[in-house]
Structure formats: C-alpha cells, structure tokens
Write a protein that holds these residues in place. Structure first.
Motif, short mmCIF file in Angstrom:
data_model
loop_
_atom_site.label_atom_id
_atom_site.label_comp_id
_atom_site.label_asym_id
_atom_site.label_seq_id
_atom_site.Cartn_x
_atom_site.Cartn_y
_atom_site.Cartn_z
N ASN A 190 18.25 15.84 -7.69
CA ASN A 190 17.19 16.22 -8.62
C ASN A 190 16.98 17.74 -8.65
O ASN A 190 16.72 18.32 -9.71
N ASP A 219 16.76 13.70 -3.72
CA ASP A 219 16.02 14.96 -3.86
C ASP A 219 16.97 16.12 -4.14
O ASP A 219 16.67 17.00 -4.94
N HIS A 243 21.86 17.25 2.10
CA HIS A 243 21.08 18.21 1.32
C HIS A 243 21.98 19.22 0.60
O HIS A 243 21.55 20.34 0.30
N CYS A 291 17.40 22.46 -0.03
CA CYS A 291 18.58 21.87 -0.68
C CYS A 291 19.56 22.98 -1.01
O CYS A 291 19.17 24.14 -1.19
#
Length: 361
Positions: free
Chosen positions: A148, A145, A106, A82
C-alpha cells in the motif's frame, strides 16, 4: 504518507523527491556524493538533514548492483517503516536482498518506466512519471502495508501501478527498453566516422532512432550488466532477423528474377512484421493506438514562433496529439509536424493558410 527518504539523488531519485515534495510530503535526501544531495535539495526536492524518526517510506534509487547493499544499510539504521527501490532490473537485486538477509516483509521492488537521456539531479523533473507505468514486484512475504505504501508513492508521482513477477519484468524491459537502447547506440555508432556530408543529411528518422544513444554510458553499463543474459537472447533473435534481411537485400541485386522476387518478399515480410509490432504499442494514456494525420508547417527559427503556432491551432479548436520538429541543415527554418485527428486536418490546413502559415503539402 507524511514523510519519505530518497537514497540516491540522480535523475529518478530526485524526480521522485520533487513529485513528493510537490504533494506536501517531507522528503529527506541522501547520496554517496553529498554534492548531489545538496544540489537536489537546492532544487526543492527535500532536505539533507537526517530524520529524527523512521520515515514512512524509503526509496532506494541506486544502480541495480547496489540495491541489496544499500537496502541492508538502510534497514540496519532503521531509516524507514517500509522500503522500495527504483532499479531497472529486479531479479538480481531480489536475489542479493535475500542473500544479505534483508527484511523482505517491509520491502517491495519497483521500477518506474520513465527516464531521459540526461542524468543527474539537474535533469530531474517533478512530472517525469506522470502517466507512465510503475512496476511493482512484491515477494511472497511482502506485507500489505508495504504494498500500500508503494501504491501510494506511485499515485503521488502520477504514475500507473503494474504488479509483475520480477523475472517477467526483466524479460519485458529487455525487449522494450534495454535492447532498443543498444540498437540506438549501434546505429549512432555508424555515424561516428561517417563523412560530414552524410551526417548533414540526417533527418527526423535518424534523429528519432538515435535520440537515446545520448544516454549515460556508465549508467547503462550497470543496467545491462544486471540483465545481460536476457538482452543477449533478444539480440540473438535480432541477429537471425538481420541475417535473413541481409540475404533478402542481396537477392534484390541478383540477376535471376526468381531470386529477386524472393528478396522482395523477404523485405516486405520484415516491414509488415514491423508494422504489426509498432501497432501494438499503446497510444495516449495507455489506450489502444490511434492513427493520426500529420500537418507539416514551416516556421522561422525565432522566439515565440512555436508558441504562436500552437495558439493558432488551439483557436481553431484542434487538439495536438503529438509534435515533432525537423530542423533544416544550414537554414534558420524548421518543419513542425503536428499529429492531429484525421477529421481535423482539412479545417486546420485551411485555417492556418488563411492566417499566413506556410503549410506544406
């Protein structure tokens, strides 16, 4: 998060790296200037070795104009799972990221609302972001994701996450950061050729207004170039206010009583508008602003005096909400302005005077 990479080891990048390493994260450092990366590593911000596998999160800490190019390079190399950035402008970099065909699933834009007038890795601090807002600007396709991972970064750095649209962010920082920087520089520029006697009269007010004028001009040129239109719009509004204020001041010198009263009303109006605007700035820990009283104490310019004063205040059971020091020109004495709760003022003044401190009325 177990591993991270920081690409760009200036003030913000190195500060983030220091915060992460302090929480046990393995951080890999990169910079176009190898000396800067090695300096950051020597400060304990991480290692200049290359990771053997993709890290959990890469932080692109470069000027706004370089974010797209650097992100594209990092993704091409498979540096991380990421990605985020810490550029102080978001719309321009987002457009460039899209134009370069970067993976936006990402990637998430970010901007920690913290900084110093100094720059470079040597100015970095692990606690730079503590309690400060950290804006995140996800795109419609940013994965959960990735969001987060960015939220975890913010938490590890002790900051407070704020999710915003990129354009709204740029308008906001133009108002609360970019325009104040220019105004501070403009006020400080009036001092450049002022006579020495005038400059020696400088007190805490002009020091407060011009503090950030010491910032790195090259860094700010990058920032302002990326948000020029929005900042110019705000300056246009300020210019209109300045014209009105100048006219009001001229009216105060007018022999006509009606004109003079109009000038008084004009100055009072702008001062009251300023009162109302300043009162909207959040107080400690983001709470509503609180009005504190100021206790002024004269101290000598010698080692240990400030610490001794703070110790006395602590023993009196009083919490210092804020502090400022006004240095006397040509004298080895300073005036320490302690901001405390109104209910604590009387007892604190009595206690300090009883212990020999010179508390000013």
């Amino acid at each position: 998060m177990r591993t991270a990479a920081v690409v760009g080891t200036g003030l913000i990048g190195t500060s983030a790296a220091l915060a992460l390493t302090g929480r046990g994260i393995t951080v890999y450092l990169e910079d176009a200037d190898p000396d800067a990366a090695r300096t950051a590593a020597a400060l304990g911000a991480g290692t200049v070795e290359e990771p053997e596998e993709p890290v959990d999160l890469a932080i692109v800490a470069v000027p706004p104009a370089l974010v797209g190019k650097v992100l594209a390079d990092c993704q091409r190399r498979g540096l991380a799972r990421c990605y985020t950035d810490v550029a102080s402008v978001k719309s321009g970099p987002r457009a460039e990221v899209a134009a370069l065909g970067c993976d936006t699933v990402h990637y998430i834009g970010g901007h920690p609302m913290a900084g110093r007038e100094q720059s470079g890795p040597l100015a970095a601090r692990a606690d730079l972001f503590e309690g400060r807002p950290w804006v995140l600007t996800p795109t419609p396709d940013t994965s959960t994701d990735t969001l987060n991972a960015a939220l975890e970064l913010v938490a590890l750095c002790g900051a407070m996450p704020v999710v915003m649209d990129a354009a709204a962010h740029d308008r906001a920082v133009a108002l609360v950061s970019h325009t104040p920087q220019l105004l501070s520089s403009l006020v400080a520029a009036r001092l450049e050729h002022a006579d020495e006697t005038s400059v020696r009269l400088a007190g805490q007010g002009v020091r407060d207004v011009t503090r950030i004028a010491a910032s790195d001009a090259r860094m700010w040129l990058d920032i302002l170039s990326a948000n020029a239109g929005v900042v110019a719009d705000i300056l246009d509004e300020l210019a209109a206010d300045l014209s009105t204020t100048v006219a009001a001041l001229r009216s105060l010198q007018d022999g006509d009583e009606a004109a003079r009263q109009a000038g008084v009303a004009g100055i009072e109006a702008v001062m009251r508008r300023g009162n109302h605007g300043q009162a909207r700035i959040p107080g400690k820990h983001g709470a509503p602003p609180t009005r504190y009283e100021t206790v002024v104490v004269a101290i000598g310019d010698q080692p240990g005096e400030l610490g001794r004063l703070f110790g006395e205040v602590a023993r009196a059971g009083v919490n210092i909400e804020d502090v400022a020091i006004d240095h006397s020109a040509g004298q080895r004495v300073g005036l320490v302005q302690l901001s405390v709760a109104p209910s604590a003022v009387h007892e604190l003044v009595v206690t300090l005077r009883a212990r020999g401190w010179n508390v000013r009325d």
